[in-house]
Design an enzyme around this catalytic site. Structure first.
Site, mmCIF file in Angstrom:
data_model
loop_
_atom_site.group_PDB
_atom_site.id
_atom_site.type_symbol
_atom_site.label_atom_id
_atom_site.label_comp_id
_atom_site.label_asym_id
_atom_site.label_seq_id
_atom_site.Cartn_x
_atom_site.Cartn_y
_atom_site.Cartn_z
ATOM 1 C CG LEU A 257 -1.982 -1.077 1.186
ATOM 2 C CD1 LEU A 257 -2.589 -1.280 2.551
ATOM 3 C CD2 LEU A 257 -3.038 -0.726 0.175
ATOM 4 C CB VAL B 55 -1.163 4.904 9.494
ATOM 5 C CG1 VAL B 55 -1.874 5.212 10.780
ATOM 6 C CG2 VAL B 55 -0.126 5.959 9.186
ATOM 7 N N GLY B 56 -1.400 1.856 7.987
ATOM 8 C CA GLY B 56 -1.612 1.329 6.648
ATOM 9 C C GLY B 56 -2.551 2.298 5.951
ATOM 10 C CB CYS B 57 -2.204 4.517 3.052
ATOM 11 S SG CYS B 57 -1.347 5.905 3.757
ATOM 12 C CB VAL B 58 -7.727 2.977 3.513
ATOM 13 C CG1 VAL B 58 -7.714 2.153 4.771
ATOM 14 C CG2 VAL B 58 -8.037 4.417 3.800
#
Lengths: 431, 104
Positions: free
Chosen positions: A158, B101-104
Site C-alpha cells: 500500500l 498506519v496502513g494507508c487505505v
C-alpha cells in the site's frame, strides 16, 4: 496574463480545469492542461473488464471533448518540474512557465519493482493484473481459458489506487467461478501484506466475515519478495510460499518518475503535500491533487472529487494572496462489489473509520453502509454515467464534501476476550 | 489511555501496548520492550531502531519497510530476520513509535 498549468488530464486534473475555467477570468488567466495520452480511461471500469461486464471501448473516450473550451490542451511527456525557474519541461524540450502549478498525474502500477512480475513470459505463467486496460483485457482472456485450480488474488504493498479493488476482484471472481461451475474445482486465496482483509478494524472484521462465508482463504502479513515463475508461486521475504495457477496481483503503485526527478516526491514518488490544503511542501506555487499526492487517505476518484471541491475555493483565494479557508477532511466514499449483483458502501475520512448504518442520498434514498445490497451495486454501475456526465464536467453531485456522521453507527464492542487489540494479544499473538 | 509500568516508571501506551509518547522511550526501555515480544537486541537492532526514530522525528510518521530500505539502506530481508514475521509492527513497538498506519 497569469498561467495556471495542470499536469495530468485524469479524474482530478480534468475536474480542476473544468471547475476553474468558469471562475478564473479569461483575460487574466490562461489555463493549460498537459497529458501524455489523447484518451481518458474510466479507471473504475477496469475491474469489470475481466468478467466481460464492460467492453474496453465502453470505458475510453477521447480526452479532447471532456475538457471545456478555453482550456489549452497539450499532449506530451513531462520531463521535469524546474521549481526554481517555475517552469515545466516536456520530453520534446518544450518549456511551460507557470504562476500556479497543479500536479495531477496520479499513481500507476510498477510491475518492474517486483522480481518476476515484469518478465516477458509472466502472463504465460499465469501472472495477471487488472490495473491497466491492457492487463484487464489479457486477464479476461486468461479467465476464459481457466479451468479450475488455484486462484490467488494479491496486492503487493500500500498505497494502491482504489484500495478496495483487489477485494472486489476476489468477491466477483468467487461468484463468477460459481456461475461457470468451476467453484468446486478452485481454491481462492487472498494474499495481503496487511494483517487482515482491510486496514481499518471494523471494515476488516466485516470483510473478513465475507471471506469466511465465501470460502476465500486469507493469507495476511505476506510481504511479497518475488514471483517464482518456474514454480508458479509467490515467495515472501520470510520465505513463505503460495502456489498459484492464476495469479491476479496489484503491482506496486508509484507516482510519476518526473516527480522524483523534480525533488517533490516521497520514496514512492507521491508529492509531499499539506493534507488539508494540498500545497506541496516548501512551494507556494505548486499543488498536488488526486492520487499524485501523498495524502493519508484512499487513492480514489471519490477522494479526488471531494478534494477538488475544497481545492477550487482555496486556490481562487490563494492566487489573490489570501489565506486558504477550506480544509480537506480526507473524505472517501467507495462502493465495494461483493458479487451476485450486490455491493457494499464505505464512507470515511482521516479521523473516522468506515462504520455501519446508512448513507443518506437525496432523491435516491439511503444506501446501506458496510453491508451488502442490490441498491449499492446499481449505484456502482450508475456511477459510470455520473462520471462522464456530471463529475468530469464539474456539475454538482448530491454528495457533501465533508464526511457526515448522519446515519452512521458503531457496533457494540465484541464481548469476552475476542478483541484483537488487547495488550495481551500484542505479546502473545500479534507480535 | 492505558499506562504500563516498566523499569519502575509509568509509560503511556495505546490498547495494543505501543508507546504513545516517544519521549518516554530510551535505549534501556527498548530492551524491556524487546523482551516483552521475545526478542534480544543486538547492535544491529539498535542501528535500525535509531534510524527509525530519527526518521520518524523528522517526517512525523513511522517509516514503512519500503522507506527503511530506500532511505535507511536496511534491506527488507534483513528486517524480517531481525524482527521475525511482523517487522514493521515489531520495530515500531520496540522503538517506541506509533504502529505504521496502513494507508487505505
Amino acid at each position: 496574463m497569469r498561467r495556471l498549468l495542470v499536469l495530468g488530464a485524469g479524474t482530478a486534473g480534468t475536474m480542476v480545469v473544468n471547475r476553474l475555467r468558469p471562475r478564473l477570468p479569461r483575460d487574466e488567466w490562461e489555463i493549460t492542461i498537459v497529458d501524455q495520452s489523447e484518451v481518458h480511461h474510466y479507471q473504475p471500469g477496469y475491474l469489470f473488464v475481466p468478467f466481460g461486464t464492460y467492453e474496453p471501448e465502453e470505458i475510453v473516450k477521447p480526452r479532447r471533448r471532456l475538457i471545456k473550451d478555453g482550456v489549452r490542451q497539450l499532449t506530451g511527456v513531462i520531463e521535469e518540474v524546474v521549481t526554481d525557474a517555475h517552469l515545466v519541461r516536456l520530453a520534446d524540450g518544450t518549456e511551460l512557465p507557470y504562476d500556479q502549478l497543479v500536479i495531477a498525474t496520479g499513481t500507476h502500477p510498477n510491475p518492474d519493482e517486483t522480481p518476476g512480475l515484469a518478465e516477458p513470459e509472466a502472463k504465460q505463467r499465469g501472472v495477471h493484473s487488472f490495473y491497466t486496460l491492457e492487463d484487464a483485457v489479457a486477464l479476461r482472456d486468461a479467465m476464459e481459458r481457466f479451468d479450475g485450480g488455484r486462484l490467488v488474488v494479491n496486492l503487493i504493498d500500500l498505497p494502491i489506487k482504489c484500495p478496495v479493488a483487489p477485494l472486489e476482484f476476489a468477491f466477483l471472481a468467487e461468484a463468477w467461478l460459481r456461475e461457470r461451475g468451476l467453484r468446486e474445482r478452485t481454491e481462492v486465496t487472498y494474499v495481503t501484506p496487511l494483517d487482515g482483509a482491510f486496514t481499518k478494524p471494523l471494515a476488516a472484521r466485516e470483510l473478513g466475515g465475507m471471506f469466511d462465508e465465501r470460502g476465500i482463504a486469507l493469507q495476511p502479513d505476506f510481504m511479497l519478495e518475488r514471483v517464482d515463475l518456474d514454480e508458479q508461486q509467490l515467495v515472501s521475504y520470510d520465505e513463505r510460499e503460495v502456489p498459484f495457477d492464476l495469479l491476479v496481483t496489484v503491482p506496486l503503485n508509484m507516482g510519476a518518475a518526473y516527480v522524483a526527478r523534480s525533488g517533490l516526491g516521497d520514496e514512492l514518488n507521491h508529492v509531499k503535500v499539506d493534507k488539508h490544503t494540498f500545497l506541496a511542501d516548501g512551494h507556494d506555487d505548486i499543488f498536488a491533487i488526486g492520487d499524485a499526492a501523498n495524502l493519508p487517505t484512499s487513492k480514489a476518484g471519490s477522494v479526488a472529487h471531494f478534494a477538488v471541491d475544497v481545492f477550487v475555493d482555496n486556490v481562487l483565494r490563494h492566487v489573490e494572496g489570501l489565506p486558504m479557508q477550506e480544509r480537506f477532511d480526507g473524505h472517501a466514499n467507495c462502493f465495494i462489489e461483493s458479487g451476485d449483483g450486490k455491493a457494499m458502501l464505505l464512507d470515511f475520512n482521516y479521523e473516522t473509520e468506515p462504520l455501519l448504518g446508512s448513507f443518506p442520498l437525496p432523491e435516491i434514498g439511503p444506501l446501506k453502509l458496510l453491508g451488502e445490497s442490490e441498491a449499492n451495486h446499481l449505484g456502482k454501475l450508475a456511477f459510470r454515467w455520473i462520471y462522464w456526465h456530471l463529475l468530469l464536467p464539474g456539475r454538482p453531485l448530491p454528495l457533501a464534501t465533508s464526511m457526515s456522521m448522519v446515519g452512521k453507527r458503531r457496533p457494540p464492542a465484541p464481548s469476552g476476550n475476542g478483541s484483537s487489540t488487547s495488550p495481551r494479544d500484542l505479546q502473545e499473538v500479534s507480535l | 489511555m492505558p499506562v504500563a509500568t516498566m523499569q519502575g516508571r509509568e509509560i503511556h501506551v495505546d490498547e495494543e501496548g505501543f508507546l504513545t509518547d516517544p519521549t518516554e522511550w530510551d535505549e534501556e526501555l527498548a530492551k524491556q520492550l524487546a523482551t516483552n515480544i521475545g526478542l534480544e537486541l543486538t547492535d544491529r537492532h539498535y542501528e535500525v531502531i535509531r534510524f527509525a526514530r530519527a526518521d520518524a522525528a523528522e517526517q512525523g510518521e513511522t517509516p514503512t519497510l519500503r522507506r527503511m530500505q530506500a532511505t535507511g539502506g536496511f534491506p527488507t530481508k534483513e528486517l524480517f530476520q531481525l524482527f521475525p514475521k511482523k517487522p514493521a509492527k515489531k520495530l515500531s513497538y520496540v522503538a517506541g513509535l506509533q504502529k505504521p498506519v496502513g494507508c487505505v
